[in-house]
Motif scaffolding. Structure first.
Motif, mmCIF file in Angstrom:
data_model
loop_
_atom_site.group_PDB
_atom_site.id
_atom_site.type_symbol
_atom_site.label_atom_id
_atom_site.label_comp_id
_atom_site.label_asym_id
_atom_site.label_seq_id
_atom_site.Cartn_x
_atom_site.Cartn_y
_atom_site.Cartn_z
ATOM 1 N N ALA A 156 -1.165 5.307 4.917
ATOM 2 C CA ALA A 156 -1.304 5.431 3.818
ATOM 3 C C ALA A 156 -2.617 6.580 3.268
ATOM 4 O O ALA A 156 -1.792 7.719 2.295
ATOM 5 C CB ALA A 156 -1.858 3.974 2.428
ATOM 6 N N ALA A 157 -3.481 6.605 3.402
ATOM 7 C CA ALA A 157 -4.288 8.126 3.590
ATOM 8 C C ALA A 157 -3.915 8.725 4.366
ATOM 9 O O ALA A 157 -5.074 9.858 4.072
ATOM 10 C CB ALA A 157 -5.822 7.986 3.937
ATOM 11 N N GLY A 158 -2.426 9.463 4.867
ATOM 12 C CA GLY A 158 -2.296 9.996 6.213
ATOM 13 C C GLY A 158 -3.423 10.254 7.326
ATOM 14 O O GLY A 158 -3.148 10.946 8.491
ATOM 15 N N ILE A 159 -3.836 9.028 7.981
ATOM 16 C CA ILE A 159 -4.550 9.082 9.086
ATOM 17 C C ILE A 159 -3.987 7.943 10.007
ATOM 18 O O ILE A 159 -3.925 6.468 9.629
ATOM 19 C CB ILE A 159 -5.857 8.249 8.808
ATOM 20 N N SER A 160 -3.635 8.494 11.053
ATOM 21 C CA SER A 160 -2.858 7.483 11.995
ATOM 22 C C SER A 160 -3.535 6.629 12.989
ATOM 23 O O SER A 160 -5.077 6.730 12.869
ATOM 24 C CB SER A 160 -1.919 8.097 13.481
ATOM 25 N N TYR A 161 -3.413 5.430 13.233
ATOM 26 C CA TYR A 161 -3.542 4.424 14.406
ATOM 27 C C TYR A 161 -4.740 5.106 15.524
ATOM 28 O O TYR A 161 -6.475 5.246 15.579
ATOM 29 C CB TYR A 161 -3.206 3.487 14.922
ATOM 30 N N GLU A 162 -4.308 6.474 16.027
ATOM 31 C CA GLU A 162 -5.591 6.936 17.221
ATOM 32 C C GLU A 162 -6.280 8.005 16.539
ATOM 33 O O GLU A 162 -6.795 8.125 16.821
ATOM 34 C CB GLU A 162 -3.864 7.575 17.447
ATOM 35 N N GLN A 163 -5.649 8.239 15.261
ATOM 36 C CA GLN A 163 -6.876 9.308 14.476
ATOM 37 C C GLN A 163 -8.008 8.800 13.781
ATOM 38 O O GLN A 163 -9.015 9.235 14.352
ATOM 39 C CB GLN A 163 -6.239 9.838 13.779
ATOM 40 N N LEU A 164 -8.065 6.840 13.599
ATOM 41 C CA LEU A 164 -8.552 6.145 12.959
ATOM 42 C C LEU A 164 -9.280 5.850 14.229
ATOM 43 O O LEU A 164 -11.530 6.120 13.695
ATOM 44 C CB LEU A 164 -7.932 5.184 12.233
ATOM 45 N N CYS A 165 -8.904 5.752 15.145
ATOM 46 C CA CYS A 165 -10.054 4.590 16.436
ATOM 47 C C CYS A 165 -10.820 6.236 16.832
ATOM 48 O O CYS A 165 -11.915 6.270 17.104
ATOM 49 C CB CYS A 165 -8.812 4.444 17.547
ATOM 50 N N VAL A 166 -10.297 7.676 16.906
ATOM 51 C CA VAL A 166 -11.082 8.633 17.112
ATOM 52 C C VAL A 166 -11.939 8.789 16.655
ATOM 53 O O VAL A 166 -13.489 9.202 17.155
ATOM 54 C CB VAL A 166 -10.354 9.924 18.138
ATOM 55 N N GLN A 167 -11.629 9.122 15.300
ATOM 56 C CA GLN A 167 -12.585 9.605 14.425
ATOM 57 C C GLN A 167 -13.778 7.907 14.387
ATOM 58 O O GLN A 167 -15.488 8.993 13.775
ATOM 59 C CB GLN A 167 -12.397 9.197 12.718
ATOM 60 N N LEU A 168 -13.554 6.787 14.818
ATOM 61 C CA LEU A 168 -14.293 5.956 14.290
ATOM 62 C C LEU A 168 -15.481 5.950 15.693
ATOM 63 O O LEU A 168 -17.141 6.046 15.245
ATOM 64 C CB LEU A 168 -13.641 4.548 14.058
ATOM 65 N N LEU A 169 -15.062 6.197 16.651
ATOM 66 C CA LEU A 169 -15.475 6.366 17.180
ATOM 67 C C LEU A 169 -16.343 7.261 17.840
ATOM 68 O O LEU A 169 -18.041 7.782 18.112
ATOM 69 C CB LEU A 169 -14.745 6.371 18.928
ATOM 70 N N ALA A 170 -15.885 8.563 17.042
ATOM 71 C CA ALA A 170 -17.347 10.410 16.701
ATOM 72 C C ALA A 170 -18.415 9.687 16.237
ATOM 73 O O ALA A 170 -19.377 10.521 16.653
ATOM 74 C CB ALA A 170 -16.595 10.598 16.287
ATOM 75 N N THR A 171 -18.692 8.334 15.168
ATOM 76 C CA THR A 171 -19.586 7.805 14.297
ATOM 77 C C THR A 171 -20.692 7.586 15.138
ATOM 78 O O THR A 171 -21.197 6.729 14.388
ATOM 79 C CB THR A 171 -19.093 7.416 12.993
ATOM 80 N N ALA A 172 -19.957 6.984 16.099
ATOM 81 C CA ALA A 172 -21.492 6.139 16.598
ATOM 82 C C ALA A 172 -22.645 6.859 16.419
ATOM 83 O O ALA A 172 -22.690 7.978 16.999
ATOM 84 C CB ALA A 172 -20.659 5.746 18.338
ATOM 85 N N ALA A 173 -23.232 5.336 16.809
ATOM 86 C CA ALA A 173 -24.569 5.516 15.847
ATOM 87 C C ALA A 173 -26.001 4.137 16.497
ATOM 88 O O ALA A 173 -25.151 3.757 16.817
ATOM 89 C CB ALA A 173 -24.947 6.189 14.690
ATOM 90 N N VAL A 194 0.696 -1.539 -0.052
ATOM 91 C CA VAL A 194 0.121 -0.373 0.535
ATOM 92 C C VAL A 194 0.789 1.581 -0.212
ATOM 93 O O VAL A 194 1.527 1.588 1.077
ATOM 94 C CB VAL A 194 -1.103 0.234 0.793
ATOM 95 N N PRO A 195 1.338 1.984 -0.723
ATOM 96 C CA PRO A 195 -0.110 1.498 -1.930
ATOM 97 C C PRO A 195 0.224 0.600 -3.100
ATOM 98 O O PRO A 195 1.130 -0.358 -2.843
ATOM 99 C CB PRO A 195 1.099 2.659 -3.135
ATOM 100 N N SER A 196 -0.765 -0.266 -3.622
ATOM 101 C CA SER A 196 -0.959 -1.337 -4.330
ATOM 102 C C SER A 196 -0.376 -1.038 -4.938
ATOM 103 O O SER A 196 -0.209 -2.764 -5.790
ATOM 104 C CB SER A 196 -2.584 -1.397 -4.445
ATOM 105 N N GLY A 197 -0.132 -0.471 -6.114
ATOM 106 C CA GLY A 197 0.538 -0.865 -6.940
ATOM 107 C C GLY A 197 0.582 -0.821 -8.160
ATOM 108 O O GLY A 197 0.388 -1.370 -9.748
ATOM 109 N N LEU A 198 -0.787 -1.135 -7.916
ATOM 110 C CA LEU A 198 -2.164 -1.545 -9.665
ATOM 111 C C LEU A 198 -2.219 0.179 -10.680
ATOM 112 O O LEU A 198 -1.891 0.601 -9.987
ATOM 113 C CB LEU A 198 -3.412 -1.310 -8.387
#
Length: 323
Positions: A297-314, A232-236
């Protein structure tokens, strides 16, 4: 996107559980818990195998990050319990979770939507006699994959190269599931593509190309060795990557997924045609997991990803106003 973690309230990270994927869930949950705590979230681990879910309400949890994998965690059952408790949770709702956990129902829906997925034969609990089992390669060709339709992480999966191996492969899959899914083998490259968001605003993250060792992309190599190479990037070619992302988004939306998910696909070597294998609605978050890899690869750290996902809880259905 800036998120005030103080507004997220008291958070339970559900991990462990009772499925065959419990060890992986504990790894995922531990990573998520540490990441959320490092970002100032009031997060606590919670194992449904050891505590009653009603304690979430009793102890004042405001939202839940679901890091459970497999049955009773990814199949709509925990989601339904949280709906009844009125506690918002990460990931897909009850129906989308239940459908995606069932590989056969997922295939039926995708085929109805005109989305490509490998041909298959479903062997019911009363349809696994030797005479029936050895007919499957005549229908699907060889090799053929044999798997339990309600498990993940390659548990109970066999790649069958000859007729003589079919019965043992079916018996192995039947240890985990009453029904057994036999699936056409697609000779080509294995890919995965994560999605975050919901509906029209959902977006696909970079495609990950998986290069397994000769032993294959099995449970051991997925989680406990460094033998598998991830690109990743995949090289495709750009046009091919874009088509994989388009197909993944169509598959995600067709199931009604929200929050996040990850499609696994094969691209046939002979004509570069992609085939959808499955949709994971509670993907792994371990050190070997693919969603965090793609997010980086999209510029989102593991910690940022976890917080972003948590913020979408519904909730699927927010509590109705009292009359």
């Amino acid at each position: 996107m800036s998120i005030d973690t103080r507004q997220l309230g008291k958070v339970a990270v559900l991990m462990g559980g009772t499925s065959a994927e419990r060890p992986i869930s504990l790894m995922s949950g531990s990573g998520v818990l540490a990441a959320l705590q490092s970002q100032g979230v009031d997060a606590h681990g919670f194992d449904p195998a050891e505590r009653e879910l009603v304690e979430l309400k009793q102890q004042g949890f405001n939202r839940v990050f679901i890091a459970l994998h497999g049955r009773h965690g990814e199949d709509g059952s925990v989601q339904g319990a949280l709906e009844l408790l009125g506690i918002p949770y990460t990931g897909s709702g009850v129906m989308a979770s239940a459908i995606a956990m069932d590989k056969v129902m997922t295939k039926r829906l995708w085929l109805a939507e005109g989305l490509p997925t490998p041909r298959y034969v479903l062997l019911g609990a009363d349809d696994q006699q030797r005479e029936r089992v050895i007919q499957v390669p005549d229908q699907l060709g060889l090799p053929v994959f044999v798997k339990p339709p309600h498990e993940g992480s390659s548990i109970g999966v066999s790649k069958v190269e000859g007729y003589s191996q079919m019965q043992a492969a079916v018996a192995l899959a039947a240890r985990y599931d009453a029904e057994v899914l036999c699936e056409e083998f697609i000779d080509g490259e294995e890919l995965t593509c994560p999605v975050i968001g919901e509906g029209a605003s959902a977006r696909a993250l970079p495609v990950v190309r998986i290069k397994p060792p000769a032993a294959g992309y099995d449970y051991q190599n997925k989680y406990f060795t460094d033998e598998v190479k991830y690109l990743v990037p995949s090289g495709l070619p750009a046009v091919e990557e874009a088509e994989i992302q388009r197909l993944t988004l169509a598959a995600y939306r067709s199931l009604g997924c929200r929050g996040w998910g990850r499609a696994d696909l094969m691209v046939r070597a002979s004509d570069r045609k992609p085939f959808l294998l499955e949709m994971n609605t509670s993907p792994g978050m371990t050190g070997h997991s693919l969603v965090p890899m793609s997010a980086r690869a999209a510029g989102i750290s593991y910690e940022q990803l976890c917080v972003q996902l948590l913020a979408t809880a519904a909730l699927d259905a927010p509590p109705a106003a009292k009359a």
